[in-house]
Design a protein around this motif. Sequence first.
Motif: not given
Length: 183
Positions: A68, A87-89
């Motif tokens: 992740n 993982d949202d970067e």
Amino acid sequence: MATFLSHETCPTIKNILLLDSEGKRVAVKYYSDDWPTNTAKLAFEKSVFTKTQKTNARTEAEITMLENNIIVYKFVQDLHFFVTGGDDENELILATVLQGFFDAVALLLRHNVEQREALENLDLILLCLDEIVDGGIVLETDGNIIAGKVATHSMDDGAPLSEQTISQALATAREHLTRSLLR
């Protein structure tokens, strides 16, 4: 009314790793509590190295996902550069941080980017990490600015002016002027 960016809206870095060609640490800095123990950090570094060692990331940065996390990496001679984010970067921001780190290290090592030279100048590399990211928040991504700040910090004040670069000489002169005015 002033608007301040919250920690959630700023791009954050979980770690920056500089490993050798065998996956051993050269310089690492963690900004996240995702790996609370040294054993966990070493295990993560080994898994990152194992996953990426067969790729050809020599000409430009590559991106992978692991546990992740988004990892952007680049290999130069016997050194492996890694920047990890959540993982949202944004991958472009991670790649920009990686490129800034690599550019600064290349400038400070006089484009002789190899393990032996990196170990001999480990203090400069660790200062680079401090100039790039603080507490996971990206401060600077321009390799020239990072290298300039590191060179200013690491400069020997006692060095003769003839052995200093122009920017180092100006920084030394500014320091001496400030000291004389504060007396």
